[in-house]
Design a protein around this motif. Structure first.
Motif, PDB file in Angstrom:
ATOM      1  N   MET A  50       0.838  -1.210   0.000  1.00  0.00           N
ATOM      2  CA  MET A  50       0.000   0.000   0.000  1.00  0.00           C
ATOM      3  C   MET A  50       0.872   1.259   0.000  1.00  0.00           C
ATOM      4  SD  MET A  50      -2.957  -1.160   2.661  1.00  0.00           S
ATOM      5  CE  MET A  50      -1.920  -2.073   3.798  1.00  0.00           C
ATOM      6  N   MET A  52       2.265   4.545   0.962  1.00  0.00           N
ATOM      7  CA  MET A  52       2.233   5.339   2.195  1.00  0.00           C
ATOM      8  C   MET A  52       2.513   6.799   1.934  1.00  0.00           C
ATOM      9  SD  MET A  52       1.390   3.646   4.775  1.00  0.00           S
ATOM     10  CE  MET A  52       0.411   2.392   3.978  1.00  0.00           C
ATOM     11  N   GLY A  84       3.758   7.159  11.562  1.00  0.00           N
ATOM     12  CA  GLY A  84       4.416   8.295  10.903  1.00  0.00           C
ATOM     13  C   GLY A  84       5.927   8.238  10.881  1.00  0.00           C
ATOM     14  N   ASP A  86       7.981   7.954   8.635  1.00  0.00           N
ATOM     15  CA  ASP A  86       8.648   8.694   7.561  1.00  0.00           C
ATOM     16  C   ASP A  86       9.017  10.112   7.990  1.00  0.00           C
ATOM     17  OD1 ASP A  86       6.229  10.430   6.909  1.00  0.00           O
ATOM     18  OD2 ASP A  86       5.414   8.430   6.537  1.00  0.00           O
ATOM     19  N   GLN A 188      -5.984   9.561  10.734  1.00  0.00           N
ATOM     20  CA  GLN A 188      -6.338   9.382   9.315  1.00  0.00           C
ATOM     21  C   GLN A 188      -7.386   8.288   9.274  1.00  0.00           C
ATOM     22  OE1 GLN A 188      -5.946   6.946   6.893  1.00  0.00           O
ATOM     23  NE2 GLN A 188      -4.575   5.435   7.806  1.00  0.00           N
ATOM     24  N   TYR A 223      -3.485   8.027  -2.937  1.00  0.00           N
ATOM     25  CA  TYR A 223      -4.224   7.178  -1.988  1.00  0.00           C
ATOM     26  C   TYR A 223      -5.534   6.700  -2.623  1.00  0.00           C
ATOM     27  CZ  TYR A 223      -1.270   8.646   1.996  1.00  0.00           C
ATOM     28  OH  TYR A 223      -0.244   8.870   2.856  1.00  0.00           O
ATOM     29  N   TRP A 228      -9.361  11.741   0.794  1.00  0.00           N
ATOM     30  CA  TRP A 228      -8.987  11.149   2.079  1.00  0.00           C
ATOM     31  C   TRP A 228      -9.698  11.824   3.236  1.00  0.00           C
ATOM     32  CZ3 TRP A 228      -7.114   6.701   1.415  1.00  0.00           C
ATOM     33  CH2 TRP A 228      -6.578   5.988   2.498  1.00  0.00           C
TER      34      TRP A 228
HETATM   35  N1  AG3 Z   1      -0.445   6.770   6.334  1.00  0.00           N
HETATM   36  C1  AG3 Z   1      -1.714   6.477   5.734  1.00  0.00           C
HETATM   37  C2  AG3 Z   1      -1.610   5.865   4.395  1.00  0.00           C
HETATM   38  C3  AG3 Z   1      -2.806   5.093   3.961  1.00  0.00           C
HETATM   39  C4  AG3 Z   1      -2.742   4.827   2.511  1.00  0.00           C
HETATM   40  N2  AG3 Z   1      -3.517   3.716   2.146  1.00  0.00           N
HETATM   41  C5  AG3 Z   1      -3.339   2.998   1.023  1.00  0.00           C
HETATM   42  N3  AG3 Z   1      -2.438   3.336   0.171  1.00  0.00           N
HETATM   43  N4  AG3 Z   1      -4.103   1.981   0.805  1.00  0.00           N
HETATM   44  C6  AG3 Z   1       0.501   7.466   5.544  1.00  0.00           C
HETATM   45  C7  AG3 Z   1       1.806   7.683   6.202  1.00  0.00           C
HETATM   46  C8  AG3 Z   1       2.421   8.947   5.763  1.00  0.00           C
HETATM   47  N5  AG3 Z   1       3.191   9.543   6.786  1.00  0.00           N
END
Ligand code: AG3
Length: 275
Positions: A50, A52, A84, A86, A188, A223, A228
């Motif tokens: 997924m 990110m 988080g 990153d 989120q 995303y 979102w």
């Molecule tokens: N966190 C939420 C990302 C969700 C994306 N979902 C997906 N691609 N299915 C992101 C982290 C960024 N700091």
């Protein structure tokens, strides 16, 4: 030869990016981690298949997670980011001078390590002296904290794998306890096209715990569905009642003081999810 990555966002629908090169493909202790360079969005961090974050559109998510609650709280000093790794949310948090300390609790140290290496403009502030980085389970950290934070941000992956617990009502109860008496949190909460039930459920759970609950959106091209959502739970301060004078100048690319309120104006089908 052309290489393409596809995230299957649902069983029958996905997003595809042409890959220039692969930097990392590794099974960590917690998840599958891929770091690739894409033609269109720059370097991209992928966890369990997924997307990110990407160099090109990361600012939307990170600014909207950080600035909406931080401008709602009149004097945020102690801030916690769950997940988080990153470092994008942390970078935005530090733009608020009132913040004395920002704690990051990320379960997977590899996310931090590879983000520093391949996403330097996102992870660059993780070494800042106002930041404490803990490689630990965010759920446990919350369970052990009491009356400690002004603002908590939940920057998790999806409710599968290591982050599943971070979408449960018990977790939001823990967050309430970890917050001070006028604290505020944001999480989120995925997208209204493919996960509408999740949004309804989280909103209901949060509103049973917090006197003020609000949902807002942002446009994030990489995303699922691009639209979102973020859910706020607040003990005292309403993001819609923010005194405009509180908005100090910060450098952003998505967040504006107009958008701070406009982001809460929901399309009808999204508003219907939280009725
Ligand atoms: N966190 C939420 C990302 C969700 C994306 N979902 C997906 N691609 N299915 C992101 C982290 C960024 N700091």
């Amino acid at each position: 030869m052309e290489l393409w990555f596809t995230e299957k966002q649902t069983k029958n629908f996905g997003i595809t990016a042409k890959i220039k090169r692969t930097y990392v493909t590794e099974q960590t202790e917690f998840q599958k981690l891929d770091m690739v360079e894409t033609e269109e969005f720059g370097n991209m961090l992928i966890l369990d298949g997924m997307v990110m974050t990407t160099q090109k559109d990361e600012f939307v998510y990170h600014e909207m997670v950080a600035h909406v609650p931080l401008f709602t709280h009149p004097n945020p000093r102690q801030v916690l980011v769950v997940g988080g790794g990153d470092g994008g949310v942390i970078r935005e948090v530090l733009k608020h001078p009132s913040v004395q300390k920002a704690t990051l609790v990320e379960i997977d140290g590899k996310v931090i390590e590879y983000s520093k290496q391949y996403l330097p403009e996102i992870a660059g502030e993780l070494e800042n002296s106002r930041v404490e980085v803990k490689v630990d389970d965010g759920f446990m950290h919350i369970a052990m904290s009491e009356n400690q934070y002004d603002v908590i941000m939940v920057d998790s992956t999806e409710p599968v794998g290591p982050a599943a617990k971070l979408f449960e009502k018990g977790f939001y109860e823990g967050i309430s306890k970890a917050l001070k008496e006028d604290g505020i949190f944001v999480a989120q909460t995925d997208n209204p096209w493919f996960t509408p039930e999740l949004i309804s459920q989280v909103y209901k759970d949060v509103s049973e715990i917090f006197p003020i609950t609000r949902l807002y959106t942002a446009n994030i091209p990489t995303y699922p569905s691009g639209l979102w959502t973020f859910t706020i739970g607040s003990k005292q301060y309403d993001p819609l009642e923010v005194n405009e004078e509180r908005f100090h100048d910060i450098e952003t690319k998505y967040w504006t003081k107009e958008l701070h309120k406009a982001a809460f104006a929901l399309p009808k089908f999204v508003a219907d999810l939280i009725k």
